[in-house]
Structure formats: C-alpha cells, structure tokens
Design a protein around this motif. Structure first.
Motif, PDB file in Angstrom:
ATOM      1  N   GLN A   6      39.309  35.140  22.838  1.00  0.00           N
ATOM      2  CA  GLN A   6      39.261  33.685  22.657  1.00  0.00           C
ATOM      3  C   GLN A   6      39.315  33.311  21.174  1.00  0.00           C
ATOM      4  O   GLN A   6      38.503  32.525  20.665  1.00  0.00           O
ATOM      5  N   SER A   8      40.590  31.459  17.989  1.00  0.00           N
ATOM      6  CA  SER A   8      41.229  30.205  17.597  1.00  0.00           C
ATOM      7  C   SER A   8      41.097  30.040  16.089  1.00  0.00           C
ATOM      8  O   SER A   8      40.107  30.464  15.484  1.00  0.00           O
ATOM      9  N   ASP A  18      45.205  29.225  19.377  1.00  0.00           N
ATOM     10  CA  ASP A  18      44.510  28.427  20.389  1.00  0.00           C
ATOM     11  C   ASP A  18      44.048  29.310  21.546  1.00  0.00           C
ATOM     12  O   ASP A  18      44.734  29.469  22.543  1.00  0.00           O
ATOM     13  N   GLY A  19      42.879  29.915  21.376  1.00  0.00           N
ATOM     14  CA  GLY A  19      42.269  30.699  22.458  1.00  0.00           C
ATOM     15  C   GLY A  19      43.026  31.968  22.798  1.00  0.00           C
ATOM     16  O   GLY A  19      43.241  32.264  23.983  1.00  0.00           O
ATOM     17  N   GLU A  21      43.715  35.489  23.846  1.00  0.00           N
ATOM     18  CA  GLU A  21      43.041  36.539  24.609  1.00  0.00           C
ATOM     19  C   GLU A  21      44.019  37.698  24.744  1.00  0.00           C
ATOM     20  O   GLU A  21      45.034  37.599  25.436  1.00  0.00           O
ATOM     21  N   ASP A  54      37.260  31.201  15.078  1.00  0.00           N
ATOM     22  CA  ASP A  54      36.437  31.159  16.283  1.00  0.00           C
ATOM     23  C   ASP A  54      36.825  32.333  17.172  1.00  0.00           C
ATOM     24  O   ASP A  54      37.961  32.814  17.129  1.00  0.00           O
ATOM     25  N   GLY A  55      35.888  32.780  18.003  1.00  0.00           N
ATOM     26  CA  GLY A  55      36.163  33.917  18.868  1.00  0.00           C
ATOM     27  C   GLY A  55      35.888  35.234  18.169  1.00  0.00           C
ATOM     28  O   GLY A  55      35.302  35.270  17.081  1.00  0.00           O
ATOM     29  N   LYS A 204      49.639  30.006  21.264  1.00  0.00           N
ATOM     30  CA  LYS A 204      49.234  30.557  22.557  1.00  0.00           C
ATOM     31  C   LYS A 204      50.112  31.738  22.939  1.00  0.00           C
ATOM     32  O   LYS A 204      51.269  31.825  22.525  1.00  0.00           O
TER      33      LYS A 204
END
Length: 286
Positions: A6, A8, A18-19, A21, A54-55, A204
């Motif tokens: 995740q 970002s 954006d997130g 994974e 983030d993540g 993404k």
C-alpha cells in the motif's frame, strides 16, 4: 525479496503513487513499464530509501529508509539520470568497489566489455564524460558487484546499439542468481530476459502478468482481446498485429503472436486498459 505494501507518494498535491501493492520474489525478472509520469522512477526511489512515503517497502525484510546502508549493500542500481559527480573515474571505481567489498578490476572488465576505453578516462572527472560513457560506467559499477537485487531505471537509454546488445548479454548471465527490476520503454529489448511484466499508469498497477518461461523462441501464442465497447485506436493497433475481429461490433479480437513478442504485445494492449475487459495468451501446441 521485495515487497511494496500500500505504498503511496505525493509531491505537493500531485499523487504520483497510489496504493501500490506488489511483491517480487527471488529470481524474478520484472519489466516495469509505463509512460513518462506513470510513477516508475518514484517507485524505484522509494525502493532505494530516497523518499518518505505512506505504506511499507521491504527488501529481504529490511526497511530501505531506516536501514539504508544494509539495504544498499544488497542492490546494484543503474539510475536513469547520471549523478553530477566531479570525482575522477579511477577514484569512483575504487570507491564503489570498496563500498561493496569487491575488486575494482571486475568493474573495469565490464566497462571494457561494454566498449569503454577505460585507460584514457581514469583521470577525467565523471561529470565531464559523455552520456553514453557515464551510462556504461554506471552499469559496470552495478554489475561488478555480487548484488542479489539489480534495479535499473531506463538502463539502456544512452547506449549505442552494440553496447545495448552486450548489456543485455550481461544481464542474461545474471538471470539465474539475481532478482531484477528493469524500467524500460523498450519492452521488446528486455522481453527475452524477464519472466514478469508490471505496468504502471497514473501511479497504479494496471497490469501484472507472469510470463511462462517454457515458451520457446520459436513458439507461437494465440491472443484474445475483448473490449467493453468499440475503440478505433485499439482496433488500429490490433490490426498492426494482424488480429481479426470476431463480431460486427468490433469488440472481440483474436490473432497469433510469436513467443518472443508476448511482452511487447501486452505492453501495447495495456495502453488501452480503460476499454479492455479481457486479454489472454495461450501457447499453441506444436
């Protein structure tokens, strides 16, 4: 080996990642593709611990931001843009070799193999070299160490055709004992090396395709593409691959693809991810 959980990243108000994974296992050779601005370089910079984000990012269970020295010891990195180093070439090679506890001659040998006349530039500052010379030297430094992870951002961008050929030969020699993440616009050049392709678009992951390694260089694949609605640009692109439509609406297409071109085909189709609802490749039995 490599894990993005995740992840970002934003610059001011612009969302670049954006997130994300994504996991890359030991021995996987991943082609990271996408247009300019898709987030490829930012993802690599997060992997190297250069950006806060983030993540979570991990390499062999280590956080590259908090344990940067240990993580960088695992990685051979070729950047998209050469750093503005004023250090003489000979000193740079000795310094780089000392950091990873290897012999400078290993890096010199690879540079020579790439066509770099090393003896004539050892005393020259790195930033005074041409773009192609810088790229060859950075590749030699990355591949001249026993790195288990090779991260390369547009590595062949400034190489002449002969040097590109040798570069990919060098990567092929490491294919069995290293994890590779290769960012490139020239998907056809890395298609024979990689066993997975990841496409980024607007931060993404829009395509994550494992490639069957038992497809021979002379093998053929049957391709099927289905779109949600007729799309003239997609139809034109598929026609260039000699695909034929199966319905009057022009939403279902089939055709045959040479095995070595499978990644180049997937890269083309991924540009139409907004309208494509299905894509599949099936090996044709000999």
């Amino acid at each position: 080996m490599i894990k993005f959980n995740q992840v970002s990243k934003s610059f001011r108000r612009a969302r670049i990642l954006d997130g994300i994974e994504l996991q890359v296992g030991l021995g996987e050779r991943v082609a990271l593709i996408g247009s300019n601005g898709a987030g490829k370089t930012t993802l690599i910079r997060c992997l190297l611990g250069e950006y806060t984000h983030d993540g979570e990012v991990l390499i062999q269970g280590r956080n590259p931001r908090l344990e940067r020295t240990q993580v960088l010891g695992l990685i051979g990195f070729v950047p998209q843009l050469p750093p503005p180093l004023k250090m003489p070439v000979g000193q740079l090679i000795n310094f780089s070799a000392a950091l990873c506890n290897t012999e400078p001659q290993r890096m010199l040998d690879i540079a020579i193999r790439l066509g770099l006349e090393v003896d004539s530039i050892l005393a020259r500052p790195f930033n005074k070299l041409s773009g192609g010379m810088k790229q060859k030297l950075l590749i030699a430094i990355a591949l001249g160490r026993d790195a288990k992870v090779l991260v390369m951002d547009e590595p062949a961008a400034n190489l002449d055709p002969q040097a590109r050929k040798i570069f990919f030969e060098l990567l092929a020699e490491r294919a069995e004992n290293a994890t590779m993440l290769i960012s490139s616009h020239r998907i056809n050049e890395v298609s024979a090396l990689v066993n997975r392709v990841v496409e980024l678009d607007m931060g993404k992951v829009v395509l994550d395709e494992s490639i069957a390694e038992d497809v021979s260089l002379t093998g053929m694949l049957t391709g099927r593409v289905v779109s949600r609605n007729p799309e003239p640009a997609l139809a034109k692109a598929l026609a260039l691959w000699n695909f034929r439509t199966l319905d009057d609406a022009g939403t279902e297409w089939v055709g045959e693809i040479p095995g070595p071109d499978r990644l180049r085909f997937l890269g083309m189709v991924s540009r139409y991810v907004a309208v494509v609802s299905h894509v599949s490749l099936t090996e044709i039995n000999p």
